[in-house]
Structures are given as structure tokens and as C-alpha cells.
Motif scaffolding. Structure first.
Motif, PDB file in Angstrom:
ATOM      1  N   PRO A 147       0.838  -1.220   0.000  1.00 23.65           N
ATOM      2  CA  PRO A 147       0.000   0.000   0.000  1.00 23.65           C
ATOM      3  C   PRO A 147       0.866   1.260   0.000  1.00 23.65           C
ATOM      4  O   PRO A 147       1.988   1.257   0.511  1.00 23.65           O
ATOM      5  CB  PRO A 147      -0.795  -0.117   1.299  1.00 23.65           C
ATOM      6  N   LEU A 148       0.317   2.333  -0.604  1.00 22.75           N
ATOM      7  CA  LEU A 148       1.055   3.606  -0.686  1.00 22.75           C
ATOM      8  C   LEU A 148       0.963   4.350   0.643  1.00 22.75           C
ATOM      9  O   LEU A 148      -0.054   4.268   1.331  1.00 22.75           O
ATOM     10  CB  LEU A 148       0.457   4.475  -1.791  1.00 22.75           C
ATOM     11  N   THR A 149       2.013   5.088   0.962  1.00 21.52           N
ATOM     12  CA  THR A 149       1.964   5.952   2.153  1.00 21.52           C
ATOM     13  C   THR A 149       1.127   7.187   1.812  1.00 21.52           C
ATOM     14  O   THR A 149       0.946   7.504   0.631  1.00 21.52           O
ATOM     15  CB  THR A 149       3.378   6.423   2.543  1.00 21.52           C
ATOM     16  N   PRO A 150       0.622   7.890   2.856  1.00 19.14           N
ATOM     17  CA  PRO A 150      -0.153   9.121   2.579  1.00 19.14           C
ATOM     18  C   PRO A 150       0.652  10.121   1.753  1.00 19.14           C
ATOM     19  O   PRO A 150       0.099  10.801   0.890  1.00 19.14           O
ATOM     20  CB  PRO A 150      -0.439   9.685   3.976  1.00 19.14           C
ATOM     21  N   GLU A 151       1.969  10.198   1.992  1.00 16.89           N
ATOM     22  CA  GLU A 151       2.808  11.146   1.233  1.00 16.89           C
ATOM     23  C   GLU A 151       2.854  10.749  -0.238  1.00 16.89           C
ATOM     24  O   GLU A 151       2.744  11.600  -1.129  1.00 16.89           O
ATOM     25  CB  GLU A 151       4.242  11.193   1.788  1.00 16.89           C
ATOM     26  N   GLU A 152       3.030   9.447  -0.471  1.00 10.96           N
ATOM     27  CA  GLU A 152       3.069   8.968  -1.857  1.00 10.96           C
ATOM     28  C   GLU A 152       1.731   9.243  -2.544  1.00 10.96           C
ATOM     29  O   GLU A 152       1.687   9.659  -3.701  1.00 10.96           O
ATOM     30  CB  GLU A 152       3.364   7.466  -1.889  1.00 10.96           C
ATOM     31  N   LYS A 153       0.641   8.986  -1.810  1.00 12.89           N
ATOM     32  CA  LYS A 153      -0.689   9.237  -2.395  1.00 12.89           C
ATOM     33  C   LYS A 153      -0.843  10.706  -2.777  1.00 12.89           C
ATOM     34  O   LYS A 153      -1.347  11.023  -3.848  1.00 12.89           O
ATOM     35  CB  LYS A 153      -1.784   8.844  -1.402  1.00 12.89           C
TER      36      LYS A 153
END
Ligand SMILES: [Zn+2]
Length: 211
Positions: A147-153
Motif C-alpha cells: 500500500p502507498l503511504t499518505p505522502e506517496e498518495k
């Protein structure tokens, strides 16, 4: 696809003009719903095909212009948007892992149309191509990314917005270029489409007269 957007548009208009003489009424069956690609499309309008032109004829051109836009946006993404590019590549790899994709390899004229013929009421299909093409949702466990991190999202959202903005820009350039082809397009419609539509209407008239 090479060259600036304008020359790609010219090339695809040429391809469409070569295809047009092969168009016949009823080559594509009628749709039960509006085509999202064509209905209200600024591209169809810019080409001068918005009124009194059969959908299959509009659709063939709008899908060819979609090819031009998609290719340009893909190149822009590859060059400038690394995170989004990576996400798209992974999605593509997951897609490629599926063995059979009925919508792949279709000519542009057939892309985006319903995959299945209308089912006759008394003969149910065992499966439909439409269902088969949706089976991509079956996840291969080895291919599911972490899953992507919030920063990556958040970063991907920014890149998505840039890609969208670029697509709008390319779309406008495509429309401007198409406007320059309107006379050619108009002449081809008058030569290859209009007589067939008139013949159909005349047939319809005479069959009504004889009732
Ligand atoms: Zn369409």
C-alpha cells in the motif's frame, strides 16, 4: 507514434479517411446507451461531425484522436511524472498477467464499443466478453503492490492533476488541428456516408408506402 501532435492528427485523419469508404450502415449495431467517448465530445464537434452523422462514423474518428491524446499524455507522464508513471506501469503489468483480454488488439473503429452482441431473449450466453474483460479484478497475490503511504498518495494526486491538465491542453491542440481538416472531412461524408443514409431513408419510405 512520432512527431508533434499536429502531424499525428493529420496522420490519423488520413487513416480515418481511408477507412470511411468501407463504412456501411449497420456495420455496428445500435447502442442502448450514449457513447461516453462521442456524446458531447468537443473533438466530434471540431471535426464537424456533431450533427446528422452516424455514430460509428463519429466513433471511428474520436477513437483515433483518443489514440493521439493518450500517446502524448503517456510520453509526458514518462518524461515528467515518475510516480504516476510507475503506478501505470504496475497496473499494466497486472493487466498483462491476465491471459486473455477480449478488448485488446481491436482496430480503433471498434474500440470502446460494446463487446457483446445483443443476447437473443431465448438463448442465454454462458459468459459474455464484457464479463471476461472485467475479470482483471481477480488479484494475483504476487502482483499486489504494497500500500502507498499518505505522502506517496498526495504526490501521485499532484502528478495526476498535471497529467489531466496536459491532456486538456493536448485535446485543445487536437481540436484546433481538426478544424483545419473540416473541409476534407465534410467532402468525405458527402461522398461516402450521405448517399448511404439517403438510400436507407428512401428504402424506409418506399416500404412504408407499400403497406
Ligand atoms: Zn462513440
Amino acid at each position: 507514434m512520432d512527431g508533434p501532435i499536429e502531424s499525428r492528427v493529420d496522420h490519423e485523419v488520413d487513416n480515418w479517411l481511408r477507412w470511411l469508404p468501407r463504412w456501411r450502415p449497420g456495420t455496428h449495431r445500435g447502442r442502448s446507451r450514449l457513447c461516453r467517448q462521442c456524446f458531447g465530445s468537443p473533438i466530434v464537434a471540431a471535426a464537424g461531425l456533431a450533427t446528422d452523422v452516424p455514430h460509428a462514423v463519429q466513433h471511428a474518428l474520436s477513437m483515433r484522436m483518443k489514440l493521439v491524446i493518450d500517446a502524448s499524455v503517456d510520453e509526458y507522464t514518462d518524461r515528467n511524472l515518475p510516480l504516476l508513471g510507475r503506478e501505470l506501469r504496475m497496473t499494466e503489468e497486472r493487466r498483462a498477467a491476465r491471459s486473455y483480454r477480449p478488448s485488446d488488439g481491436l482496430e480503433p473503429e471498434f474500440k470502446g464499443l460494446d463487446l457483446d452482441p445483443q443476447p437473443p431473449p431465448d438463448a442465454p450466453y454462458l459468459f459474455t466478453f464484457g464479463e471476461l474483460s472485467q475479470s482483471e479484478n481477480v488479484n494475483e497475490p504476487s502482483l499486489v503492490p504494497p500500500p502507498l503511504t499518505p505522502e506517496e498518495k498526495a504526490a501521485i494526486r499532484v502528478e495526476l492533476k498535471l497529467a489531466d491538465d496536459y491532456a486538456v491542453l493536448v485535446g485543445k491542440r487536437v481540436c484546433a488541428e481538426l478544424a483545419g481538416h473540416r473541409q476534407r472531412i465534410e467532402r468525405a461524408i458527402a461522398e461516402h456516408v450521405e448517399p448511404q443514409v439517403q438510400a436507407l431513408l428512401a428504402d424506409l419510405d418506399s416500404s412504408l408506402d407499400f403497406r
